[in-house]
Design a protein around this motif. Sequence first.
Motif, mmCIF file in Angstrom:
data_model
loop_
_atom_site.group_PDB
_atom_site.id
_atom_site.type_symbol
_atom_site.label_atom_id
_atom_site.label_comp_id
_atom_site.label_asym_id
_atom_site.label_seq_id
_atom_site.Cartn_x
_atom_site.Cartn_y
_atom_site.Cartn_z
ATOM 1 N N LEU A 18 2.558 -19.333 -47.676
ATOM 2 C CA LEU A 18 1.823 -18.629 -48.732
ATOM 3 C C LEU A 18 1.912 -19.383 -50.061
ATOM 4 N N ILE A 19 3.058 -19.980 -50.312
ATOM 5 C CA ILE A 19 3.212 -20.770 -51.537
ATOM 6 C C ILE A 19 2.389 -22.048 -51.444
ATOM 7 N N LYS A 20 2.448 -22.727 -50.296
ATOM 8 C CA LYS A 20 1.662 -23.965 -50.110
ATOM 9 C C LYS A 20 0.174 -23.740 -50.294
ATOM 10 N N THR A 21 -0.316 -22.611 -49.785
ATOM 11 C CA THR A 21 -1.748 -22.317 -49.872
ATOM 12 C C THR A 21 -2.106 -21.615 -51.179
ATOM 13 N N ARG A 22 -1.110 -21.462 -52.036
ATOM 14 C CA ARG A 22 -1.264 -20.863 -53.359
ATOM 15 C C ARG A 22 -1.751 -19.407 -53.323
ATOM 16 N N GLU A 23 -1.400 -18.733 -52.218
ATOM 17 C CA GLU A 23 -1.700 -17.303 -52.144
ATOM 18 C C GLU A 23 -0.724 -16.514 -52.999
ATOM 19 N N ILE A 24 0.476 -17.061 -53.158
ATOM 20 C CA ILE A 24 1.457 -16.533 -54.100
ATOM 21 C C ILE A 24 2.091 -17.721 -54.808
ATOM 22 N N SER A 25 2.643 -17.470 -55.966
ATOM 23 C CA SER A 25 3.323 -18.550 -56.686
ATOM 24 C C SER A 25 4.831 -18.361 -56.563
ATOM 25 N N PRO A 26 5.579 -19.437 -56.723
ATOM 26 C CA PRO A 26 7.037 -19.302 -56.720
ATOM 27 C C PRO A 26 7.534 -18.316 -57.782
ATOM 28 N N VAL A 27 6.881 -18.295 -58.934
ATOM 29 C CA VAL A 27 7.290 -17.370 -59.996
ATOM 30 C C VAL A 27 7.046 -15.923 -59.568
ATOM 31 N N GLU A 28 5.896 -15.653 -58.978
ATOM 32 C CA GLU A 28 5.602 -14.291 -58.506
ATOM 33 C C GLU A 28 6.616 -13.840 -57.459
ATOM 34 N N LEU A 29 6.923 -14.724 -56.524
ATOM 35 C CA LEU A 29 7.859 -14.383 -55.465
ATOM 36 C C LEU A 29 9.265 -14.167 -56.024
ATOM 37 N N THR A 30 9.676 -15.033 -56.914
ATOM 38 C CA THR A 30 10.993 -14.891 -57.542
ATOM 39 C C THR A 30 11.079 -13.595 -58.333
ATOM 40 N N GLN A 31 10.045 -13.292 -59.089
ATOM 41 C CA GLN A 31 10.052 -12.056 -59.875
ATOM 42 C C GLN A 31 10.092 -10.833 -58.967
ATOM 43 N N PHE A 32 9.384 -10.891 -57.849
ATOM 44 C CA PHE A 32 9.400 -9.792 -56.888
ATOM 45 C C PHE A 32 10.826 -9.526 -56.409
ATOM 46 N N TYR A 33 11.520 -10.592 -56.016
ATOM 47 C CA TYR A 33 12.878 -10.416 -55.515
ATOM 48 C C TYR A 33 13.859 -10.037 -56.624
ATOM 49 N N LEU A 34 13.678 -10.553 -57.819
ATOM 50 C CA LEU A 34 14.523 -10.129 -58.934
ATOM 51 C C LEU A 34 14.348 -8.634 -59.206
ATOM 52 N N ASP A 35 13.120 -8.178 -59.156
ATOM 53 C CA ASP A 35 12.861 -6.742 -59.346
ATOM 54 C C ASP A 35 13.575 -5.916 -58.278
ATOM 55 N N ARG A 36 13.537 -6.385 -57.034
ATOM 56 C CA ARG A 36 14.218 -5.679 -55.942
ATOM 57 C C ARG A 36 15.728 -5.663 -56.160
ATOM 58 N N ILE A 37 16.258 -6.800 -56.588
ATOM 59 C CA ILE A 37 17.690 -6.872 -56.855
ATOM 60 C C ILE A 37 18.073 -5.849 -57.917
ATOM 61 N N HIS A 38 17.319 -5.817 -59.003
ATOM 62 C CA HIS A 38 17.633 -4.878 -60.079
ATOM 63 C C HIS A 38 17.437 -3.419 -59.639
ATOM 64 N N GLN A 39 16.510 -3.201 -58.737
ATOM 65 C CA GLN A 39 16.247 -1.843 -58.256
ATOM 66 C C GLN A 39 17.392 -1.305 -57.395
ATOM 67 N N PHE A 40 18.006 -2.180 -56.587
ATOM 68 C CA PHE A 40 18.984 -1.697 -55.608
ATOM 69 C C PHE A 40 20.421 -2.168 -55.819
ATOM 70 N N ASN A 41 20.636 -3.139 -56.683
ATOM 71 C CA ASN A 41 21.983 -3.687 -56.805
ATOM 72 C C ASN A 41 23.010 -2.643 -57.235
ATOM 73 N N HIS A 42 22.607 -1.690 -58.045
ATOM 74 C CA HIS A 42 23.571 -0.666 -58.475
ATOM 75 C C HIS A 42 24.066 0.180 -57.295
#
Length: 64
Positions: A18-42
């Motif tokens: 998906l990153i190679k074909t530019r369907e998503i960007s590394p920044v979008e994917l990283t932000q998605f996972y950071l959001d998940r971390i912040h949502q559940f880490n507590h």
Amino acid sequence: MELNHSILELNISQLSELIKTREISPVELTQFYLDRIHQFNHLINAYLTICDEHALAQAKQAEN
């Protein structure tokens, strides 16, 4: 591509494609996972330190 919970079902090879074909960007994917971390880490305390800025800077570099 809009990132939603279905992204969690993809393996690293699929995400890479998906990153190679530019369907998503590394920044979008990283932000998605950071959001998940912040949502559940507590609840699970999986991370002691979360370095959002560093992770996003590395993702930005990967885009170039």
